[in-house]
Design a protein around this motif. Structure first.
Motif, PDB file in Angstrom:
ATOM      1  N   PRO A 242      38.559  44.723  35.727  1.00  0.00           N
ATOM      2  CA  PRO A 242      37.375  45.499  36.110  1.00  0.00           C
ATOM      3  C   PRO A 242      37.635  46.997  36.170  1.00  0.00           C
ATOM      4  N   ILE A 243      38.802  47.380  36.680  1.00  0.00           N
ATOM      5  CA  ILE A 243      39.103  48.803  36.796  1.00  0.00           C
ATOM      6  C   ILE A 243      39.175  49.452  35.420  1.00  0.00           C
ATOM      7  N   VAL A 244      39.880  48.810  34.512  1.00  0.00           N
ATOM      8  CA  VAL A 244      40.046  49.378  33.171  1.00  0.00           C
ATOM      9  C   VAL A 244      38.722  49.407  32.429  1.00  0.00           C
ATOM     10  N   ILE A 245      37.998  48.296  32.419  1.00  0.00           N
ATOM     11  CA  ILE A 245      36.742  48.227  31.676  1.00  0.00           C
ATOM     12  C   ILE A 245      35.713  49.200  32.260  1.00  0.00           C
ATOM     13  N   GLY A 246      35.599  49.243  33.592  1.00  0.00           N
ATOM     14  CA  GLY A 246      34.656  50.167  34.213  1.00  0.00           C
ATOM     15  C   GLY A 246      34.963  51.609  33.895  1.00  0.00           C
ATOM     16  N   ALA A 247      36.237  51.984  33.950  1.00  0.00           N
ATOM     17  CA  ALA A 247      36.622  53.368  33.650  1.00  0.00           C
ATOM     18  C   ALA A 247      36.320  53.725  32.203  1.00  0.00           C
ATOM     19  N   ILE A 248      36.600  52.813  31.283  1.00  0.00           N
ATOM     20  CA  ILE A 248      36.357  53.088  29.864  1.00  0.00           C
ATOM     21  C   ILE A 248      34.865  53.239  29.583  1.00  0.00           C
ATOM     22  N   VAL A 249      34.065  52.311  30.080  1.00  0.00           N
ATOM     23  CA  VAL A 249      32.626  52.358  29.807  1.00  0.00           C
ATOM     24  C   VAL A 249      31.998  53.623  30.380  1.00  0.00           C
ATOM     25  N   VAL A 250      32.350  53.969  31.620  1.00  0.00           N
ATOM     26  CA  VAL A 250      31.765  55.146  32.242  1.00  0.00           C
ATOM     27  C   VAL A 250      32.242  56.424  31.563  1.00  0.00           C
ATOM     28  N   ALA A 251      33.514  56.458  31.170  1.00  0.00           N
ATOM     29  CA  ALA A 251      34.017  57.656  30.475  1.00  0.00           C
ATOM     30  C   ALA A 251      33.290  57.867  29.159  1.00  0.00           C
ATOM     31  N   ILE A 252      33.042  56.794  28.413  1.00  0.00           N
ATOM     32  CA  ILE A 252      32.302  56.918  27.151  1.00  0.00           C
ATOM     33  C   ILE A 252      30.857  57.326  27.416  1.00  0.00           C
ATOM     34  N   ALA A 253      30.229  56.698  28.417  1.00  0.00           N
ATOM     35  CA  ALA A 253      28.829  57.017  28.719  1.00  0.00           C
ATOM     36  C   ALA A 253      28.666  58.449  29.193  1.00  0.00           C
ATOM     37  N   GLY A 254      29.658  58.972  29.907  1.00  0.00           N
ATOM     38  CA  GLY A 254      29.551  60.324  30.424  1.00  0.00           C
ATOM     39  C   GLY A 254      29.509  61.388  29.354  1.00  0.00           C
ATOM     40  N   PHE A 255      30.084  61.118  28.188  1.00  0.00           N
ATOM     41  CA  PHE A 255      30.115  62.107  27.117  1.00  0.00           C
ATOM     42  C   PHE A 255      29.128  61.785  25.999  1.00  0.00           C
ATOM     43  N   MET A 256      28.317  60.748  26.186  1.00  0.00           N
ATOM     44  CA  MET A 256      27.302  60.429  25.186  1.00  0.00           C
ATOM     45  C   MET A 256      26.127  61.387  25.338  1.00  0.00           C
ATOM     46  N   PRO A 257      25.462  61.774  24.227  1.00  0.00           N
ATOM     47  CA  PRO A 257      24.284  62.638  24.326  1.00  0.00           C
ATOM     48  C   PRO A 257      23.142  61.904  25.009  1.00  0.00           C
ATOM     49  N   MET A 258      22.390  62.638  25.839  1.00  0.00           N
ATOM     50  CA  MET A 258      21.290  62.044  26.592  1.00  0.00           C
ATOM     51  C   MET A 258      20.012  62.082  25.747  1.00  0.00           C
ATOM     52  N   TYR A 259      19.237  61.002  25.805  1.00  0.00           N
ATOM     53  CA  TYR A 259      17.983  60.949  25.072  1.00  0.00           C
ATOM     54  C   TYR A 259      17.001  60.086  25.854  1.00  0.00           C
ATOM     55  N   LYS A 260      15.812  60.635  26.076  1.00  0.00           N
ATOM     56  CA  LYS A 260      14.807  59.884  26.818  1.00  0.00           C
ATOM     57  C   LYS A 260      14.104  58.921  25.864  1.00  0.00           C
ATOM     58  N   ILE A 261      14.278  57.645  26.125  1.00  0.00           N
ATOM     59  CA  ILE A 261      13.735  56.629  25.225  1.00  0.00           C
ATOM     60  C   ILE A 261      12.388  56.105  25.717  1.00  0.00           C
ATOM     61  N   ARG A 262      11.924  56.558  26.881  1.00  0.00           N
ATOM     62  CA  ARG A 262      10.657  56.052  27.384  1.00  0.00           C
ATOM     63  C   ARG A 262       9.509  56.654  26.599  1.00  0.00           C
ATOM     64  N   PRO A 263       8.588  55.844  26.074  1.00  0.00           N
ATOM     65  CA  PRO A 263       7.468  56.379  25.299  1.00  0.00           C
ATOM     66  C   PRO A 263       6.574  57.270  26.157  1.00  0.00           C
ATOM     67  N   GLU A 264       5.906  58.222  25.512  1.00  0.00           N
ATOM     68  CA  GLU A 264       5.029  59.127  26.233  1.00  0.00           C
ATOM     69  C   GLU A 264       3.874  58.374  26.886  1.00  0.00           C
ATOM     70  N   THR A 265       3.376  57.335  26.219  1.00  0.00           N
ATOM     71  CA  THR A 265       2.279  56.548  26.794  1.00  0.00           C
ATOM     72  C   THR A 265       2.704  55.912  28.109  1.00  0.00           C
ATOM     73  N   LEU A 266       3.917  55.338  28.115  1.00  0.00           N
ATOM     74  CA  LEU A 266       4.429  54.744  29.344  1.00  0.00           C
ATOM     75  C   LEU A 266       4.692  55.809  30.394  1.00  0.00           C
ATOM     76  N   ASP A 267       5.133  56.978  29.963  1.00  0.00           N
ATOM     77  CA  ASP A 267       5.386  58.080  30.884  1.00  0.00           C
ATOM     78  C   ASP A 267       4.093  58.502  31.577  1.00  0.00           C
ATOM     79  N   ARG A 268       3.024  58.646  30.803  1.00  0.00           N
ATOM     80  CA  ARG A 268       1.742  59.039  31.402  1.00  0.00           C
ATOM     81  C   ARG A 268       1.196  57.934  32.305  1.00  0.00           C
TER      82      ARG A 268
END
Length: 907
Positions: A242-268
């Motif tokens: 768990p320690i190794v897998i959690g650290a790897i996944v979070v480290a990769i996610a932390g440097f991934m570009p952010m993108y809002k995937i929620r549609p505008e219709t759902l947002d409104r």
């Protein structure tokens, strides 16, 4: 060293428990003490505690007012939840006891900030302040006491932690605690968007670790139930993986570009669903928890029904919107008519749905007013309110205009004091009516309605009679006046999308000082009904000071009074780092008399801020001016909004930022309407008689209810000195870049820490399940590989140790000791004595550092000389690992059996 001492017969070996077994037994003992069975259960509890600590840490970083330290609350809540998950008995009773236990615990935690010489006195003070808070809540008042919110926050933290702990150990699934704590964490971060997001990465890593750990544990239990044999190393894997897998996944996610995937219709749709609840609850939160900084300061919903007195404030440089205009004007967002000692209330309002075609009947009714068009461009924060909030003639999109209705009063017919803030004619009528009603013989046979109607002044009408058990209880009357337009705020029906522009037409005053001085004091009834109110809790020293200032200045007219009071306040100091009034202290009195006792500290102070001078920010300056004008009989009100902002000559307008929020007073002058008054030191005095052109005069902005030193520039040059003003997108990108610059040091540090942890885990992978001898031999093999002497497949352990000693002299004898003990442990049918393991532990540090030095020398390209060896006299019959004589090898009880020794002889 003499290695013959390793040759111990198995018959004399003790049956001492292996070190790893002792560690496992100790973990199980600790788990049993904590009510958790097995080492795996203890690891689960540790992960749950870490998850709770991260959530508490995130809440503490968010700075929700004067909140208590929640760490002990969440730890205690999870512990109680775990314990109650294993108790027997009716579940409603268990939950009731577990939840109610959090109330006294939370009060005890919070009471450390209460008043009292000992714990019981502080406990009592906390209860008293909670009781006062509930009274204020029922009376629709304002509470500035931060302690009740701290209690409620602590209780909520207890409930969340209790539910997470109970669900985890009741259902043995990580989904429930992850969902419960995750909702709490994300809710907290949603009010601090862009801040403290690294706490979510820590939380995600722990949640992943819990999922992996419980998956392995549950799988092992199913295998045990099915009688399936598996490697005992899986117990260690359930902790390390768990320690190794959690650290790897979070480290990769932390440097991934952010993108809002929620549609505008759902947002409104989401905004449309939550806005009514936020509107309804937001007003109550601002009234009862004003010192809790919840929504981002730039949101226009901060200018809501309540403007409470606060303590220290801080604001950002974040741009909010752009105003296309050629005039320097204040931008009001909301006005407040009701003063209480704890702050301002907007008062009862009536909402009107206005359309773009609607033109309000104001133009031509006020003297020296001109119509000005201003185009407002929203940024990605989405404007919720339109600007201005006082004299908006027209807005080119549907909006809601909030306006004060005519005075409506409920007059109580039973004995008791009447509200002294009622207008004089209403008080006179109410006193006469009560005198007649309380003497029934005066009514005779005439109907009550007829008697009451005959006594009514010409400007009042009866709206409703309220009876109770056949007796008249109260009468509701309303002012009859000509149609008025008293706008409090203007709010969009639909939120403006990023980049969308809104055209606003507003009336701006050009009245001169002479005209205002000659305006007189013949105020309309709708003005005096609302804007002369003062609470009974206003201290007499505030009244005395206002009278003294006006008398010393020789002010006679309302305008002269406003000038005298303004000049007195502008001589004060400026600071955003004041403490704020106490829970039952009048805010204006605190500002005028108590802030002089506070030191000037922090970064947000003005040039005249002295330790012995009254100080504050614009909310206090505007409030003090409005209250002292009311004391002198001049109708006044408080306004919150924005200063003019940062001028952009290229785009032809100003950029309004978060720090441009401001507060000021307005006074009413007959025929001229509401006139802005600026009493905050450091802010420019308002120009009378003309509108300042931004091509000649502009400034760099103020702050939210604040104005700092050297904020204003009165030149014809660009604030940046380059002839090009700041662009909204440029300022937004600059703000984001500054935020990213603050994240990089943390990211680099976190990367180094994760690399170190990963290296340690990778090095010691599967070591924990080995004996001390096995760990030493495995470490020797890995260090030997790093030093350039890797083990060959056909070599026995002792042969490898002898060759390894040929490259590192200090590892020669110790390496053979480790190798011989390893062979004895692996290939012998007997248990290895404890003293053999002890010998290995004594030799291992020497071998380890010898091989580390060899590896470092190899890394820098230095090849050490091999140790000098003497050829043995009988290389065929003498074991390679033994440096003893044949006599030593064959004598005593320490001799190894011929079968074991023969297996290690170089044929």
């Amino acid at each position: 060293m003499n290695t013959g001492s390793l040759n111990l017969p198995g018959a004399s070996a003790s049956s001492a428990t292996d070190v790893s077994a002792r560690v496992k037994n100790n973990l199980e003992l600790i788990g049993r003490i904590a009510g958790i069975s097995g080492a795996e259960g203890l690891v689960t509890y540790v992960l749950l505690g870490l998850m709770a600590l991260v959530v508490a840490w995130s809440v503490q970083l968010a700075g929700w007012g004067d909140s208590p330290v929640l760490i002990w609350t969440v730890l205690a809540g999870t512990a109680v939840g775990v314990a109650f998950a294993r108790l027997v008995g009716p579940w409603p009773l268990r939950h009731l006891v577990g939840i109610l236990a959090g109330v006294p615990f939370s009060i005890w935690q919070v009471s450390s900030s209460a008043d009292g010489a000992h714990v019981f006195a502080r406990f009592g003070d906390t209860w008293t302040r909670l009781d006062i808070w509930f009274d204020v809540a029922k009376a629709d008042g304002i509470s500035t006491d931060p302690l009740p919110f701290s209690v409620f926050l602590s209780v909520i933290a207890w409930l969340v932690a209790y539910a997470a702990g109970w669900s985890l150990f009741k259902w043995r699934t990580p989904w429930a605690p992850s969902f419960i704590f995750g909702i709490a964490l994300l809710t907290n971060l949603s009010y601090r968007f862009g801040d403290f997001e690294y706490t979510f990465y820590f939380f995600a890593a722990i949640a992943i670790a819990m999922f992996v750990h419980l998956t392995l544990v549950n799988t092992r239990r199913r295998w045990d139930a099915a009688g399936i044999h598996y490697s005992h190393g899986i117990s260690l894997d359930s902790i390390l993986a768990p320690i190794v897998i959690g650290a790897i996944v979070v480290a990769i996610a932390g440097f991934m570009p952010m993108y809002k995937i929620r549609p505008e219709t759902l947002d409104r749709a989401w905004d449309a669903m939550k806005d009514p609840f936020r509107d309804r609850l937001g007003d109550q939160a601002l009234r009862l928890f004003p010192n809790v900084v919840g929504i981002n300061s730039g949101d226009f919903r901060a200018f809501d029904q309540v403007l409470a007195f606060k303590g220290q404030i801080t604001f950002k440089q974040t741009p909010l919107f752009f105003v296309e205009t050629k005039y320097e004007t204040l931008n009001p967002a909301r006005t407040y008519s009701v003063y209480t000692s704890q702050g301002w209330l907007a008062g009862p309002v009536t909402q009107f749905n206005r359309q773009p075609a609607d033109t309000l009947p104001l133009e031509g009714t006020l003297l020296e007013r001109i119509a000005v068009e201003q185009r407002i461009v929203a940024d990605d924060n989405k404007l919720g309110f339109a600007i201005p909030g006082d004299y908006a003639l027209n807005i080119d999109r549907p909006y809601i205009s909030e306006e004060l209705p005519p005075l409506r009063v409920r007059l109580n017919m039973v004995e008791g004091e009447l509200d002294p803030n009622l207008p004089d004619d209403v008080l006179t009528y109410a006193d006469a009516l009560r005198d007649i009603y309380l003497a029934p013989d005066l009514f005779g046979n005439d109907p009550v309605e007829a008697i009451v109607g005959n006594l009514l002044p010409p400007d009042l009408e009866i709206i409703e009679f309220q009876e109770k058990q056949g007796a008249l209880e109260s009468i509701t009357v309303q002012r009859i006046t000509e149609p008025i337009f008293d706008q409090v705020a203007a709010r969009f029906i639909d939120r403006a999308e990023p980049g969308e522009s809104v055209l606003v037409k507003r009336l701006i005053s050009q009245a001169t000082e002479e005209q205002l001085d000659e305006a007189g004091a013949e105020y309309p009834l709708w003005v005096t009904d609302r804007y002369l109110q003062l609470p009974e809790t206003l201290p007499d020293q505030v009244v005395a000071l206002a009278d003294q200032i006006v008398a010393e200045a020789g002010a006679v007219t309302p305008y002269e009074m406003s000038v005298a009071l303004t000049e007195h306040l502008r001589a004060f100091g400026y600071s955003q780092d004041i403490d704020g009034p106490g829970p039952e202290q009048d805010g204006v009195s605190y500002f005028l008399f108590d802030t002089a006792l506070e030191p000037c500290q922090g970064a947000s102070i003005g040039p005249r801020c002295d330790d012995d001078r009254p100080k504050g920010y614009s909310q206090y300056f505007g409030s003090a001016l409005a209250v002292m004008l009311r004391i002198q009989g001049v109708p006044a009100r408080m306004v919150s909004g924005f200063q003019a902002g940062v001028f952009d000559p290229i785009r032809g307008g100003v950029v309004i930022r978060d720090v441009d929020r401001h507060g000021w007073a307005q006074a009413y002058f007959p025929d001229y309407g509401w006139i802005d008054l600026e009493s905050t030191p450091g802010a420019p005095q308002l120009v009378r008689g003309a509108l300042p052109d931004l091509e000649v005069t502009f400034f760099r902005g103020a702050d939210s209810f604040a104005s700092g030193p050297d904020l204003f520039i009165e030149t014809g040059e660009s604030p940046l000195g380059s002839g090009e003003g700041p662009d909204l997108d440029e300022l937004l990108s600059t703000t984001r870049s500054e935020n990213l610059a603050l994240v990089w040091p943390f990211a680099v540090g976190a990367g180094l820490v994760l690399t170190f942890i990963g290296g340690v885990i990778a090095w010691r992978w599967r070591f924990w399940d080995m004996s001390p001898t096995g760990r030493a031999y495995a470490g020797m093999s890995r260090l030997g590989w790093l030093s350039g002497t890797g083990r060959r497949k056909y070599e026995t352990p002792v042969e490898y140790a002898l060759r390894l000693g040929g490259t590192a002299a200090d590892a020669d004898e110790g390496g053979q000791v480790i190798a011989k003990a390893f062979e004895l442990e692996v290939y012998s049918a007997r248990e290895v004595p404890d003293r053999v393991h002890q010998m290995v532990q004594d030799e291992w540090p020497v071998v380890r550092w010898a091989l580390i030095r060899r590896s470092l020398l190899r890394l820098i390209g230095v090849k050490p000389r091999p140790p000098l060896r003497v050829a043995p006299a009988n290389p065929v019959k003498r074991p390679l690992y033994s440096r003893t004589t044949s006599t030593e090898a064959s004598g005593g009880q320490d001799q190894v059996s011929s079968e074991v020794a023969g297996a290690n002889v170089d044929a």
